[in-house]
Motif scaffolding. Structure first.
Motif, PDB file in Angstrom:
ATOM      1  N   ASP A  35      86.575  58.832  66.896  1.00 52.61           N
ATOM      2  CA  ASP A  35      87.399  58.400  65.785  1.00 52.61           C
ATOM      3  C   ASP A  35      88.871  58.739  65.996  1.00 52.61           C
ATOM      4  OD1 ASP A  35      86.953  57.545  62.717  1.00 52.61           O
ATOM      5  OD2 ASP A  35      88.636  58.938  62.923  1.00 52.61           O
ATOM      6  N   VAL A  36      89.115  59.986  66.357  1.00 54.43           N
ATOM      7  CA  VAL A  36      90.493  60.459  66.486  1.00 54.43           C
ATOM      8  C   VAL A  36      91.216  59.797  67.654  1.00 54.43           C
ATOM      9  CG1 VAL A  36      91.863  62.501  67.068  1.00 54.43           C
ATOM     10  CG2 VAL A  36      90.075  62.657  65.328  1.00 54.43           C
ATOM     11  N   MET A  61      94.076  67.493  67.552  1.00 52.77           N
ATOM     12  CA  MET A  61      93.192  68.646  67.412  1.00 52.77           C
ATOM     13  C   MET A  61      92.893  68.916  65.930  1.00 52.77           C
ATOM     14  SD  MET A  61      92.086  70.383  69.969  1.00 52.77           S
ATOM     15  CE  MET A  61      92.836  71.183  71.315  1.00 52.77           C
ATOM     16  N   LEU A  85      92.564  60.116  58.032  1.00 57.42           N
ATOM     17  CA  LEU A  85      92.731  61.543  58.318  1.00 57.42           C
ATOM     18  C   LEU A  85      94.194  61.887  58.450  1.00 57.42           C
ATOM     19  CD1 LEU A  85      89.892  61.679  60.904  1.00 57.42           C
ATOM     20  CD2 LEU A  85      89.953  63.012  58.801  1.00 57.42           C
ATOM     21  N   THR A 108      89.999  55.561  60.456  1.00 60.92           N
ATOM     22  CA  THR A 108      90.561  56.457  61.467  1.00 60.92           C
ATOM     23  C   THR A 108      91.767  57.210  60.949  1.00 60.92           C
ATOM     24  OG1 THR A 108      89.930  54.900  63.141  1.00 60.92           O
ATOM     25  CG2 THR A 108      91.477  56.601  63.783  1.00 60.92           C
ATOM     26  N   ARG A 117      95.984  62.162  55.312  1.00 61.57           N
ATOM     27  CA  ARG A 117      95.731  63.404  54.579  1.00 61.57           C
ATOM     28  C   ARG A 117      96.669  64.515  55.002  1.00 61.57           C
ATOM     29  NH1 ARG A 117      89.585  64.424  55.401  1.00 61.57           N
ATOM     30  NH2 ARG A 117      90.378  66.531  55.346  1.00 61.57           N
ATOM     31  N   PHE A 151      88.064  65.771  60.537  1.00 57.22           N
ATOM     32  CA  PHE A 151      86.936  64.855  60.600  1.00 57.22           C
ATOM     33  C   PHE A 151      85.629  65.647  60.483  1.00 57.22           C
ATOM     34  CE2 PHE A 151      83.692  62.212  62.438  1.00 57.22           C
ATOM     35  CZ  PHE A 151      84.058  60.915  62.109  1.00 57.22           C
ATOM     36  N   GLU A 198      90.352  57.022  69.097  1.00 53.06           N
ATOM     37  CA  GLU A 198      90.198  55.568  69.026  1.00 53.06           C
ATOM     38  C   GLU A 198      89.671  54.983  70.324  1.00 53.06           C
ATOM     39  OE1 GLU A 198      93.262  53.409  66.729  1.00 53.06           O
ATOM     40  OE2 GLU A 198      94.262  55.343  66.661  1.00 53.06           O
ATOM     41  N   GLU A 249      93.237  66.743  63.482  1.00 53.69           N
ATOM     42  CA  GLU A 249      92.503  65.603  62.928  1.00 53.69           C
ATOM     43  C   GLU A 249      91.015  65.725  63.227  1.00 53.69           C
ATOM     44  OE1 GLU A 249      96.160  62.657  63.922  1.00 53.69           O
ATOM     45  OE2 GLU A 249      94.146  61.852  64.166  1.00 53.69           O
ATOM     46  N   GLY A 264      98.518  73.879  67.426  1.00 51.33           N
ATOM     47  CA  GLY A 264      97.549  73.014  66.771  1.00 51.33           C
ATOM     48  C   GLY A 264      96.951  73.739  65.578  1.00 51.33           C
ATOM     49  N   PRO A 265      95.652  73.598  65.386  1.00 55.80           N
ATOM     50  CA  PRO A 265      95.003  74.269  64.254  1.00 55.80           C
ATOM     51  C   PRO A 265      95.298  75.772  64.160  1.00 55.80           C
ATOM     52  CG  PRO A 265      93.507  72.715  65.278  1.00 55.80           C
ATOM     53  CD  PRO A 265      94.730  72.740  66.141  1.00 55.80           C
TER      54      PRO A 265
END
Lengths: 516, 87
Positions: free
Chosen positions: B16-17, B42, A510, A507, A513, B48, B19, B44, A232-233
């Motif tokens: 948000d992510v 994660m 993101l 939503t 992006r 945010f 939903e 996203e 992930g990140p």
């Protein structure tokens, strides 16, 4: 000169003879050398035999511990058993389907729920964690227990369950020799080295992930099995920490990597090779990766479980053959047929057909479906109707146009949403694009996320594809709605476009992006 | 910025992510096992938070240990924000 391996685990034994002290597998908290891995798999095989497992029995493995799965896979091969690795989210109904379908002798998991489901179906289960611990503690002497009859190279070694949209998942059966042919041919194209660190961002329930285990053994490389959290990140840091030199990637991971690199001064400087499969890698992402990592080479690939790998692009070959997914695996043939099964000349779109030793045995206990997808010419020689569509140029480079579902006809032309979308995203200022094939009275429609006007997008596309392929209607949205897999949700998109003007979708803005 | 402020921002991000409404998060909630975030969602969530509370992350500083639970992640955000204030 070692003999040509006949059974899957022999590639591990050869690696253990050749590079006993090299690291074979690593994860965040563990590492095993090739000797340790070979020993552990031998001990595990002995244990499986003591548990009553015999040649031809099926074993289901479903767990998150990649190292444990790898040990189990080679152990099953040693016993002559047939393994199937399931994603750890296959539970409940889907798991029951698999249990009924392949009637395993054993289920191995760390999850009590999975064990209970197995018990309800009268199937034994064992705990992977415990099995692995015992296998790792075993010394070589203890491991040497008498073996049962060996599997033959034409015996099955793995079942890989694949989903269909209409029917229940079915298992693609691979024999030892089919897997070995595929992995040796892939290694010929990718040339992993013994000093490589292959960073696997996928669980081993994906065959793309599982084959990394085999490729590592063939080349003597180290395979690093990353957790979901690491990819992930923290991906950048995790790649650096592992010393990754090779990244078997998919678009979602590559897009993420490009995004992270875009806001970082450094990067995983040792990374020399990125391979892609799953879906087409976007050109902006490839450009961003190349800009940030000048030493990186990219090899795009295409394949499906039924033949493992169909085509691989030579390193950076996408620069000369943009949009192509490469050349057929060495020792195999790929050709294109029309709806009657007749071969089509270069340049014409039709169904992709594969011939060669990489074509797998068929679907487990699905004779009709197997006959349909793996037809035999002259009643003897199997080939694989992939169900995918594409075309070849005169040099044999393969271009994937889409699944049958992605193809549509308009004004008499057979068009591919994948191809039209790719052309749209090549237009400057376009972030992402999706095509809705014509439906009822509505003509094909192109939805884009872009900072140029819809007309500019349509105009710009003329540089990339034939004008007749450009949809007449183009709408601009804040974002394209996606489903759980990160793919564009065409139903939601159609519903969204019904509303006029298109609503703003914060939503997924993101998500959009990510493509930058 | 205090802890509760971060948790609220996190709830908004997750709503948000994912939903679906996410409220009443406690510190021990696990991001993967309990909330079913994956590697894509994660990121996203992070994006945010960049927009909503001006979180600025250095990709090379991100560690998997920070993405375990609501508590570890909140600690990470507070530490990151603290550095930004100090700098």
């Amino acid at each position: 000169m070692p003999r040509t391996p006949q059974l899957l685990h022999e590639i591990l034994d050869q690696a253990a003879d050749r590079d006993p002290d090299s690291t074979a597998l690593s994860s965040r908290d563990r590492a095993l050398t090739y000797r340790e891995l070979a020993t552990a798999t031998t001990a595990m095989a002995a244990r499986l035999r003591r548990e009553g497992l015999r040649r031809g029995d099926r074993i289901i493995v479903t767990a998150s511990d990649g190292i444990g799965i790898a040990i189990m896979v080679y152990a099953a091969s040693r016993v002559g058993a047939v393994f199937s690795v399931l994603h750890e989210q296959v539970r409940g109904g889907p798991l029951e389907h698999v249990l009924r379908d392949c009637e395993p002798a054993l289920l191995v998991s760390d999850d009590l729920d999975a064990g209970r489901t197995a018990a309800e179906h009268g199937i034994r289960s064992l705990v992977l964690d415990e099995l692995v611990r015992t296998a790792l503690e075993a010394d070589t002497a203890e491991a040497a227990t008498p073996a049962g009859p060996n599997a033959l190279s034409v015996d099955p070694v793995s079942l890989i369950y694949t989903s269909g949209t209409t029917s229940l998942p079915k298992a693609v059966v691979s024999t030892h020799q089919q897997v070995l042919f595929a992995v040796i041919a892939i290694q010929e194209c990718l040339e992993y080295r013994s000093d490589d660190v292959v960073y696997c961002p996928l669980p081993l329930s994906f065959d793309y992930g599982l084959y990394q285990v085999y490729l590592a053994a063939l080349s003597g490389a180290r395979l690093h099995l990353a957790t979901v959290a690491e990819v992930g990140p923290p991906l950048l840091r995790s790649l650096e920490k592992a010393g990754a030199t090779v990244l078997p990637s998919m678009p979602s991971v590559s897009d993420r990597l490009a995004w992270l690199l875009g806001r970082s001064s450094g990067g995983p400087g040792r990374l020399r090779l990125l391979t892609n499969t799953g879906a087409a890698l976007s050109e902006p992402t490839m450009t961003a990766l190349r800009a940030a990592l000048p030493h990186l080479r990219i090899q795009v690939m295409y394949g499906l479980t039924e033949c493992k790998r169909t085509a691989i692009m030579p390193p950076d070959g996408d620069l000369d053959h943009p949009g192509s997914c490469g050349l057929p695996l060495p020792g195999t043939e790929v050709f294109i047929v029309d709806d009657d099964g007749d071969r089509l000349p270069a340049g014409e779109i039709g169904q992709i057909v594969v011939r060669g030793p990489n074509v797998m045995a068929g679907y487990w206990r699905r004779p009709e479906l197997t006959a349909e997808r793996f037809p035999r010419t002259e009643g003897l020689f199997p080939e694989l109707r992939t169900g995918d569509y594409g075309w070849q140029d005169k040099d044999g480079y393969l271009y994937f146009s889409g699944r049958r579902d992605d193809l549509y006809k308009e004004r008499g032309f057979r068009l591919s949403t994948t191809e039209v979308e790719a052309a749209a995203t090549r237009v400057d200022g376009v972030t992402s694009a999706a095509v809705l094939p014509p439906e009822g009275k509505r003509t094909a429609l192109l939805a884009v996320v872009a900072d140029v006007t819809a007309d500019q997008v349509r105009e710009g596309m003329r540089d990339h594809i034939e004008p007749f392929k450009i949809p007449r209607r183009c709408v601009r949205l804040d974002a394209l709605p996606t489903n759980g897999n990160g793919k564009v949700d065409r139903k939601k998109l159609a519903a969204l476009i019904e509303q006029d003007p298109p609503a703003s979708v914060t939503t997924e803005a993101l998500q959009a992006r990510l493509a930058h | 910025m205090d802890r509760q402020h971060v948790v609220t921002a996190l709830e908004n991000a997750l709503t948000d992510v994912l939903e679906r409404p996410v409220t009443g998060l406690t510190g021990d909630v696990k991001l993967f096992a309990d909330l079913h975030l994956d590697s894509t969602t994660m990121l996203e969530m992070l994006m945010f938070l960049e927009d909503s509370i001006g979180l600025v992350v250095d990709p090379e500083e991100l560690d998997a240990d920070d993405f375990v639970s609501v508590d570890t992640f909140t600690d990470f955000v507070l530490a990151t924000q603290g550095e930004q204030v100090a700098a």
